[in-house]
Design a protein around this motif. Structure first.
Motif, PDB file in Angstrom:
ATOM      1  N   ARG A 107       0.829  -1.200   0.000  1.00 48.99           N
ATOM      2  CA  ARG A 107       0.000   0.000   0.000  1.00 48.99           C
ATOM      3  C   ARG A 107       0.866   1.254   0.000  1.00 48.99           C
ATOM      4  NH1 ARG A 107      -1.806   3.215   4.295  1.00 48.99           N
ATOM      5  NH2 ARG A 107      -3.782   4.322   3.891  1.00 48.99           N
ATOM      6  N   ARG A 108       1.912   1.257   0.815  1.00 48.54           N
ATOM      7  CA  ARG A 108       2.760   2.433   0.933  1.00 48.54           C
ATOM      8  C   ARG A 108       3.504   2.732  -0.360  1.00 48.54           C
ATOM      9  NH1 ARG A 108       2.628   6.853   3.609  1.00 48.54           N
ATOM     10  NH2 ARG A 108       2.227   5.733   5.550  1.00 48.54           N
ATOM     11  N   ILE A 109       3.985   1.712  -1.030  1.00 51.05           N
ATOM     12  CA  ILE A 109       4.746   1.929  -2.274  1.00 51.05           C
ATOM     13  C   ILE A 109       3.857   2.506  -3.368  1.00 51.05           C
ATOM     14  CG2 ILE A 109       5.872   0.718  -4.197  1.00 51.05           C
ATOM     15  CD1 ILE A 109       7.721   1.321  -1.865  1.00 51.05           C
ATOM     16  N   HIS A 110       2.627   2.017  -3.492  1.00 52.12           N
ATOM     17  CA  HIS A 110       1.712   2.614  -4.468  1.00 52.12           C
ATOM     18  C   HIS A 110       1.490   4.093  -4.159  1.00 52.12           C
ATOM     19  CE1 HIS A 110       0.619  -1.582  -5.555  1.00 52.12           C
ATOM     20  NE2 HIS A 110       0.352  -1.030  -6.731  1.00 52.12           N
ATOM     21  N   SER A 111       1.379   4.404  -2.881  1.00 50.49           N
ATOM     22  CA  SER A 111       1.184   5.785  -2.477  1.00 50.49           C
ATOM     23  C   SER A 111       2.404   6.645  -2.819  1.00 50.49           C
ATOM     24  CB  SER A 111       0.910   5.841  -0.963  1.00 50.49           C
ATOM     25  OG  SER A 111       0.878   7.169  -0.509  1.00 50.49           O
ATOM     26  N   ILE A 112       3.601   6.137  -2.521  1.00 52.58           N
ATOM     27  CA  ILE A 112       4.838   6.889  -2.784  1.00 52.58           C
ATOM     28  C   ILE A 112       4.983   7.198  -4.267  1.00 52.58           C
ATOM     29  CG2 ILE A 112       7.365   6.683  -2.799  1.00 52.58           C
ATOM     30  CD1 ILE A 112       7.070   5.087  -0.149  1.00 52.58           C
ATOM     31  N   TYR A 113       4.661   6.227  -5.121  1.00 54.96           N
ATOM     32  CA  TYR A 113       4.880   6.389  -6.551  1.00 54.96           C
ATOM     33  C   TYR A 113       3.829   7.252  -7.223  1.00 54.96           C
ATOM     34  CZ  TYR A 113       8.848   3.231  -7.193  1.00 54.96           C
ATOM     35  OH  TYR A 113      10.102   2.676  -7.180  1.00 54.96           O
ATOM     36  N   VAL A 114       2.555   6.971  -7.025  1.00 61.34           N
ATOM     37  CA  VAL A 114       1.544   7.637  -7.856  1.00 61.34           C
ATOM     38  C   VAL A 114       0.606   8.576  -7.104  1.00 61.34           C
ATOM     39  CG1 VAL A 114       1.580   5.800  -9.575  1.00 61.34           C
ATOM     40  CG2 VAL A 114      -0.068   5.668  -7.686  1.00 61.34           C
ATOM     41  N   LEU A 115       0.703   8.616  -5.777  1.00 63.29           N
ATOM     42  CA  LEU A 115      -0.140   9.546  -5.028  1.00 63.29           C
ATOM     43  C   LEU A 115       0.658  10.688  -4.405  1.00 63.29           C
ATOM     44  CD1 LEU A 115      -2.558   7.091  -3.172  1.00 63.29           C
ATOM     45  CD2 LEU A 115      -2.918   8.305  -5.337  1.00 63.29           C
ATOM     46  N   ARG A 116       1.994  10.538  -4.383  1.00 60.69           N
ATOM     47  CA  ARG A 116       2.825  11.580  -3.776  1.00 60.69           C
ATOM     48  C   ARG A 116       3.978  12.030  -4.667  1.00 60.69           C
ATOM     49  NH1 ARG A 116       0.146   8.974   0.100  1.00 60.69           N
ATOM     50  NH2 ARG A 116      -0.347  10.042   2.044  1.00 60.69           N
ATOM     51  N   LEU A 117       4.326  11.253  -5.674  1.00 59.38           N
ATOM     52  CA  LEU A 117       5.234  11.681  -6.756  1.00 59.38           C
ATOM     53  C   LEU A 117       6.615  12.110  -6.259  1.00 59.38           C
ATOM     54  CD1 LEU A 117       2.636  13.884  -8.732  1.00 59.38           C
ATOM     55  CD2 LEU A 117       2.929  11.397  -8.794  1.00 59.38           C
ATOM     56  N   PHE A 118       7.237  11.265  -5.471  1.00 61.14           N
ATOM     57  CA  PHE A 118       8.543  11.587  -4.912  1.00 61.14           C
ATOM     58  C   PHE A 118       9.671  11.318  -5.909  1.00 61.14           C
ATOM     59  CE2 PHE A 118       6.286  10.805  -0.798  1.00 61.14           C
ATOM     60  CZ  PHE A 118       6.512  12.061  -0.236  1.00 61.14           C
ATOM     61  N   ASN A 119      10.725  12.125  -5.831  1.00 62.10           N
ATOM     62  CA  ASN A 119      11.872  11.930  -6.730  1.00 62.10           C
ATOM     63  C   ASN A 119      12.653  10.666  -6.409  1.00 62.10           C
ATOM     64  OD1 ASN A 119      12.845  13.080  -4.298  1.00 62.10           O
ATOM     65  ND2 ASN A 119      14.601  14.004  -5.330  1.00 62.10           N
ATOM     66  N   ASP A 120      12.500  10.120  -5.210  1.00 61.03           N
ATOM     67  CA  ASP A 120      13.159   8.864  -4.850  1.00 61.03           C
ATOM     68  C   ASP A 120      12.832   7.768  -5.868  1.00 61.03           C
ATOM     69  OD1 ASP A 120      13.685   9.375  -1.551  1.00 61.03           O
ATOM     70  OD2 ASP A 120      12.018  10.442  -2.469  1.00 61.03           O
ATOM     71  N   CYS A 121      11.595   7.756  -6.346  1.00 66.51           N
ATOM     72  CA  CYS A 121      11.145   6.730  -7.288  1.00 66.51           C
ATOM     73  C   CYS A 121      11.937   6.783  -8.589  1.00 66.51           C
ATOM     74  CB  CYS A 121       9.658   6.906  -7.589  1.00 66.51           C
ATOM     75  SG  CYS A 121       8.620   7.055  -6.125  1.00 66.51           S
TER      76      CYS A 121
END
Length: 348
Positions: A107-121
């Motif tokens: 759940r957290r990874i989906h959020s990091i990638y497409v709901l919060r758009l972090f440069n870490d990805c």
């Protein structure tokens, strides 16, 4: 892909850093080259120049960052490319399907990638591309450039450099290490040239700030030590020392055994000077063991982990769990515990 698309359509986007990214790169688009004068809503620009150019492109593609849905689709592509690279690596390493399936279950990874758009990805997709290149003798010489691209977007990819140096030494000796180190250094200088030419000290102090202080409010990993210890220089030094010791143990004892060798023999073999020495073929399992363990000990000793930093090592967990001596039920239990910890807010 379908699940992530549904997440974009059905789950509300959460603004964290995206607008700050856009404000920072907008300053560069307007001609500013002094890093100390580039700021966003969350603070000063602290990422290397690769971030500026790549997110500057996103700034243009998304109408100055206003078209969030388009940005989400771009990050959906980043997510799928990361998954594809890791899936190919895991197929070669023969990771059990039940562990591979965990890659799509967070759940957290989906959020990091497409709901919060972090440069870490974005940084990590280049990191995994570099690992992919190391597993193919024909692509090995591109690995330094790919790793450098990740570093140019966010500094956390530096955690893989000790492992990369070992892999390069094992594959091609000192000549390959020197060549790849030159590629990393020259590409970093090249991508940052406009800033280094105009304001070199300002760029280096902000883009590569190893003494940066982190806000205790957002730490996930060191909440239990308390705010006083967390902010102390002694704690920071202790983490550096432990990190160095863990890398020494890996480099001298663990990694050589993966190749049925010893540290002395690996060192001696790498010193052999042959002008046209053929690169040694390295197995995918060995390369992943070195690169992922180097990254993991860096994460363990990180000064602070924020929620988006989960992406630094999430995709390596199925492999690391498989390489452990735990039973499969225990491996799944560890994964569930880690996933739970990253989904608790505020951290405890």
């Amino acid at each position: 892909a379908v699940l992530t698309y549904v997440v974009i359509q059905r789950v509300k986007y959460t603004e964290i850093d995206w607008q700050a990214y856009m404000q920072e790169v907008a300053g560069v688009a307007l001609g500013e080259r002094n890093y100390t004068k580039l700021h966003g809503a969350t603070g000063p620009l602290v990422y290397p120049a690769g971030f500026v150019w790549l997110f500057g492109l996103l700034w243009r593609v998304t109408g100055g960052g206003r078209d969030i849905r388009r940005a989400q689709y771009v990050f959906l592509g980043v997510y799928l490319l990361t998954q594809a690279l890791v899936l190919v690596l895991y197929r070669r390493a023969r990771i059990p399907p039940v562990l591979v399936g965990l890659l799509a279950a967070s759940r957290r990874i989906h959020s990091i990638y497409v709901l919060r758009l972090f440069n870490d990805c974005v940084a990590m997709v280049f990191a995994y591309a570099a690992v992919f290149a190391m597993c193919d003798r024909r692509c090995m010489r591109w690995s330094g450039l790919l790793l450098s691209a990740g570093i140019a977007i966010k500094m956390n990819v530096v955690l893989m450099l000790p492992g990369a140096a070992f892999v390069w030494w094992r594959a091609g000796g000192w000549r390959l290490v020197l060549a790849q180190a030159s590629v990393v250094a020259s590409s970093q200088a090249g991508v940052a040239a406009p800033f280094l030419w105009a304001y070199p000290a300002e760029y280096m102090s902000r883009a590569f700030d190893f003494g940066r202080q982190f806000d205790f409010t957002w730490t996930v990993n060191w909440r239990f030590v308390g705010a006083a210890a967390f902010g102390s220089s002694q704690w920071a030094l202790a983490l550096v020392v432990v990190h160095a010791l863990l890398l020494a143990i890996l480099g001298l004892l663990v990694w050589p055994r993966l190749f049925g060798s010893t540290a002395w023999k690996v060192l001696k073999d790498g010193c052999i000077s042959r002008r046209r020495r053929a690169l040694t073929i390295l197995g995918t399992d060995e390369v992943l063991s070195v690169m992922f363990s180097a990254n993991f000990v860096g994460v363990v000793c990180a000064r602070s982990l924020h929620y988006q930093f989960y992406s630094w090592y999430f995709h390596t967990m199925p492999f690391l769990l498989h390489r452990s001596r735990l039973t499969l039920p225990m491996q799944l239990g560890v994964w569930i515990a880690i996933e739970y910890a990253w989904n608790v807010y505020p951290s405890t």
